[in-house]
Design a protein around this motif. Structure first.
Motif, PDB file in Angstrom:
ATOM      1  N   LEU A  57       0.662  -1.087  -0.337  1.00 44.73           N
ATOM      2  CA  LEU A  57      -0.128  -0.112  -0.086  1.00 44.73           C
ATOM      3  C   LEU A  57       0.753   1.568  -0.032  1.00 44.73           C
ATOM      4  O   LEU A  57       0.505   2.205  -1.111  1.00 44.73           O
ATOM      5  CB  LEU A  57      -0.904  -0.166   1.309  1.00 44.73           C
ATOM      6  N   PRO A  58       2.300   1.640   0.620  1.00 43.37           N
ATOM      7  CA  PRO A  58       2.803   2.614   0.701  1.00 43.37           C
ATOM      8  C   PRO A  58       3.268   2.619  -0.464  1.00 43.37           C
ATOM      9  O   PRO A  58       3.611   4.277  -1.381  1.00 43.37           O
ATOM     10  CB  PRO A  58       3.506   2.122   1.510  1.00 43.37           C
ATOM     11  N   ARG A  59       3.539   1.964  -1.210  1.00 48.82           N
ATOM     12  CA  ARG A  59       4.346   1.916  -2.811  1.00 48.82           C
ATOM     13  C   ARG A  59       3.419   2.129  -3.580  1.00 48.82           C
ATOM     14  O   ARG A  59       3.566   2.956  -4.113  1.00 48.82           O
ATOM     15  CB  ARG A  59       4.846   0.639  -2.999  1.00 48.82           C
ATOM     16  N   THR A  60       2.121   1.885  -3.939  1.00 46.86           N
ATOM     17  CA  THR A  60       1.007   2.763  -4.421  1.00 46.86           C
ATOM     18  C   THR A  60       0.781   3.721  -4.370  1.00 46.86           C
ATOM     19  O   THR A  60       0.178   3.980  -5.314  1.00 46.86           O
ATOM     20  CB  THR A  60      -0.102   1.201  -4.156  1.00 46.86           C
ATOM     21  N   LEU A  61       0.258   4.010  -3.412  1.00 43.88           N
ATOM     22  CA  LEU A  61       0.162   5.449  -3.017  1.00 43.88           C
ATOM     23  C   LEU A  61       0.313   6.373  -3.442  1.00 43.88           C
ATOM     24  O   LEU A  61       1.101   7.526  -3.520  1.00 43.88           O
ATOM     25  CB  LEU A  61       0.019   5.505  -1.138  1.00 43.88           C
ATOM     26  N   SER A  62       2.565   5.827  -3.008  1.00 45.08           N
ATOM     27  CA  SER A  62       3.580   6.416  -3.372  1.00 45.08           C
ATOM     28  C   SER A  62       3.362   6.805  -5.526  1.00 45.08           C
ATOM     29  O   SER A  62       4.166   8.083  -5.327  1.00 45.08           O
ATOM     30  CB  SER A  62       5.142   6.233  -3.168  1.00 45.08           C
ATOM     31  N   ALA A  63       3.211   5.684  -5.938  1.00 49.02           N
ATOM     32  CA  ALA A  63       2.970   5.712  -6.961  1.00 49.02           C
ATOM     33  C   ALA A  63       1.945   6.660  -7.758  1.00 49.02           C
ATOM     34  O   ALA A  63       2.444   7.470  -8.794  1.00 49.02           O
ATOM     35  CB  ALA A  63       3.134   3.908  -7.703  1.00 49.02           C
ATOM     36  N   PHE A  64       0.852   6.156  -7.062  1.00 42.77           N
ATOM     37  CA  PHE A  64      -0.212   7.193  -6.997  1.00 42.77           C
ATOM     38  C   PHE A  64      -0.439   9.085  -7.231  1.00 42.77           C
ATOM     39  O   PHE A  64      -0.362   9.498  -8.112  1.00 42.77           O
ATOM     40  CB  PHE A  64      -1.463   7.250  -6.036  1.00 42.77           C
ATOM     41  N   ALA A  65       0.661   9.152  -5.879  1.00 43.92           N
ATOM     42  CA  ALA A  65       0.999  10.978  -5.340  1.00 43.92           C
ATOM     43  C   ALA A  65       1.739  11.848  -7.019  1.00 43.92           C
ATOM     44  O   ALA A  65       1.719  12.504  -7.140  1.00 43.92           O
ATOM     45  CB  ALA A  65       1.506  10.921  -4.771  1.00 43.92           C
ATOM     46  N   THR A  66       3.370  10.566  -6.695  1.00 45.34           N
ATOM     47  CA  THR A  66       4.237  11.146  -8.241  1.00 45.34           C
ATOM     48  C   THR A  66       3.515  11.464  -9.506  1.00 45.34           C
ATOM     49  O   THR A  66       3.962  12.159  -9.991  1.00 45.34           O
ATOM     50  CB  THR A  66       5.248   9.981  -7.642  1.00 45.34           C
ATOM     51  N   SER A 183       9.986   1.742  -5.428  1.00 46.12           N
ATOM     52  CA  SER A 183      10.139   0.856  -4.859  1.00 46.12           C
ATOM     53  C   SER A 183      10.325   1.259  -3.270  1.00 46.12           C
ATOM     54  O   SER A 183      10.817   1.107  -2.319  1.00 46.12           O
ATOM     55  CB  SER A 183      10.787  -0.151  -5.092  1.00 46.12           C
ATOM     56  N   TYR A 184      11.329   2.411  -2.937  1.00 47.83           N
ATOM     57  CA  TYR A 184      12.388   2.907  -2.232  1.00 47.83           C
ATOM     58  C   TYR A 184      11.413   4.303  -1.208  1.00 47.83           C
ATOM     59  O   TYR A 184      12.272   5.284  -0.663  1.00 47.83           O
ATOM     60  CB  TYR A 184      13.904   3.253  -1.625  1.00 47.83           C
ATOM     61  N   ALA A 185      10.571   4.941  -2.414  1.00 49.53           N
ATOM     62  CA  ALA A 185      10.398   6.430  -2.168  1.00 49.53           C
ATOM     63  C   ALA A 185       9.803   5.907  -0.274  1.00 49.53           C
ATOM     64  O   ALA A 185       9.391   4.875   0.370  1.00 49.53           O
ATOM     65  CB  ALA A 185       9.177   6.252  -2.406  1.00 49.53           C
ATOM     66  N   ARG A 186       9.656   7.363   0.089  1.00 54.21           N
ATOM     67  CA  ARG A 186       9.601   7.232   1.452  1.00 54.21           C
ATOM     68  C   ARG A 186       7.261   7.196   1.569  1.00 54.21           C
ATOM     69  O   ARG A 186       6.897   7.425   0.627  1.00 54.21           O
ATOM     70  CB  ARG A 186       9.595   8.431   2.492  1.00 54.21           C
ATOM     71  N   SER A 187       7.188   8.018   3.033  1.00 51.88           N
ATOM     72  CA  SER A 187       5.888   7.867   3.266  1.00 51.88           C
ATOM     73  C   SER A 187       5.143   9.064   2.361  1.00 51.88           C
ATOM     74  O   SER A 187       5.402   9.845   1.916  1.00 51.88           O
ATOM     75  CB  SER A 187       5.617   8.645   4.937  1.00 51.88           C
ATOM     76  N   PRO A 188       4.107   8.173   1.601  1.00 47.09           N
ATOM     77  CA  PRO A 188       3.428   8.943   0.438  1.00 47.09           C
ATOM     78  C   PRO A 188       2.543  10.233   1.251  1.00 47.09           C
ATOM     79  O   PRO A 188       2.083  10.660   0.153  1.00 47.09           O
ATOM     80  CB  PRO A 188       2.502   7.644  -0.186  1.00 47.09           C
ATOM     81  N   TRP A 189       2.250  10.158   2.276  1.00 42.90           N
ATOM     82  CA  TRP A 189       1.959  11.099   2.707  1.00 42.90           C
ATOM     83  C   TRP A 189       1.859  12.637   2.439  1.00 42.90           C
ATOM     84  O   TRP A 189       0.796  13.261   2.257  1.00 42.90           O
ATOM     85  CB  TRP A 189       0.728  11.317   4.279  1.00 42.90           C
TER      86      TRP A 189
END
Length: 323
Positions: A57-66, A183-189
């Motif tokens: 989920l953190p990776r998916t949210l990071s991809a969405f935010a990016t 894959s190494y993105a930090r917190s997506p919030w």
């Protein structure tokens, strides 16, 4: 916002949710959509909760935010320059942000300093491209495109130099990051919060952006404060690009493909296009990251490879149409 504008956004929001459920459930251990929703509601086994909540989920949210950040930045730049070829990657903003971030990394810095350095690099690249392309005359599509390509090539040379003098143990991670990797993105919030705030900020400016898209002289004649609005777009596009690059490296063509496709379907009302870009850009990068994880499993491709394979033909098509 009127009901005709809300309907496409609702459809895109549902598509975004479906893409994220698919992404979270896809991998070496598959998780059915019903199980994904059960985990999000606090149910499911410990293994499923760890797999979904802590890893995927953190990776998916990071991809969405990016993806959302890059798409909105591209849409803003296309309005400012009245050119469908404008894009943070093509015009060198991503390169400038990458140089700023890499300089901070090589200096042993981290956290907010890396993000601030990326923002400074993106803003510098923005000023260089727009200033050189404008010169003593006005922007033209060919002049802007040529300036952006040259500036991007210059940033590429600086990045190559930095890689050449970097310690050998850091090179693999730096190279993979430069190709675009979440894959190494930090917190997506923080990135999601920035995306939401920028969308809230630009919505009241929608009518002014619609007028600006027709030209600065016409916008000024209709009472729009052109110069402050242009500077707002400069800064917002740089901030969005810098945040995206800091999270996931240099990912190209999202800001080119998404706004163009949405305008073909939804028209050119910025009150609709900008929030739609946030949803569609995030959805596109989530799906691209899912594909990057499974196309040569168990190995993973950088997501930037997938977006480039999609973006290069689109860019050439737009260039052909703009002859």
């Amino acid at each position: 916002m009127s009901r005709p504008l809300l309907k496409p956004l609702l459809i895109l929001a549902l598509a975004s949710l479906a893409a994220m459920v698919l992404s979270v459930g896809t991998g070496s251990v598959s998780v059915a959509p019903g199980q994904v929703l059960a985990v999000l509601l606090g149910e499911g086994s410990n293994l499923e909760q760890t797999l979904v909540l802590e890893l995927r989920l953190p990776r998916t949210l990071s991809a969405f935010a990016t993806g959302g950040l890059l798409a909105v930045a591209g849409a803003l730049m296309q309005v400012l320059l009245r050119n469908p070829l404008a894009d943070p990657y093509v015009l060198g903003l991503s390169g400038g942000a990458a140089v700023g971030a890499l300089l901070a990394m090589l200096a042993g810095l981290g956290g907010l300093i890396v993000s601030g350095s990326a923002f400074a690099g993106a803003l510098l690249a923005t000023l260089m491209v727009f200033g050189l392309a404008h010169g003593t005359g006005s922007w033209t599509p060919s002049r802007l495109l040529l300036t952006g390509v040259v500036v991007a090539a210059g940033w590429g040379a600086v990045i190559t130099l930095m890689l050449a003098i970097s310690p050998a143990q850091r090179l693999p991670g730096m190279l993979y990051w430069l190709m675009g990797d979440v894959s190494y993105a930090r917190s997506p919030w923080p990135a999601l919060g920035l995306l939401f705030l920028v969308c809230l900020l630009v919505l009241p400016l929608g009518r002014s952006l619609n007028v600006l898209a027709r030209g600065p002289m016409q916008a000024a004649a209709l009472g729009v404060a052109v110069r402050p609005l242009e500077w707002t777009i400069y800064i917002l596009a740089s901030l969005l690009t810098a945040t995206a690059v800091t999270m996931a490296g240099s990912i190209g063509f999202v800001g080119l493909v998404v706004p163009h496709m949405l305008r073909l379907v939804l028209g050119n009302d910025q009150r609709l296009i900008l929030p739609a870009c946030a949803l569609a850009g995030g959805t596109l990068l989530v799906l691209a990251d899912t594909l990057a994880r499974i196309v040569i499993a168990p190995e993973q491709l950088p997501v930037g490879v997938i977006t480039a394979l999609l973006g290069v033909p689109t860019f050439l098509y737009l260039l052909y149409r703009s002859r």
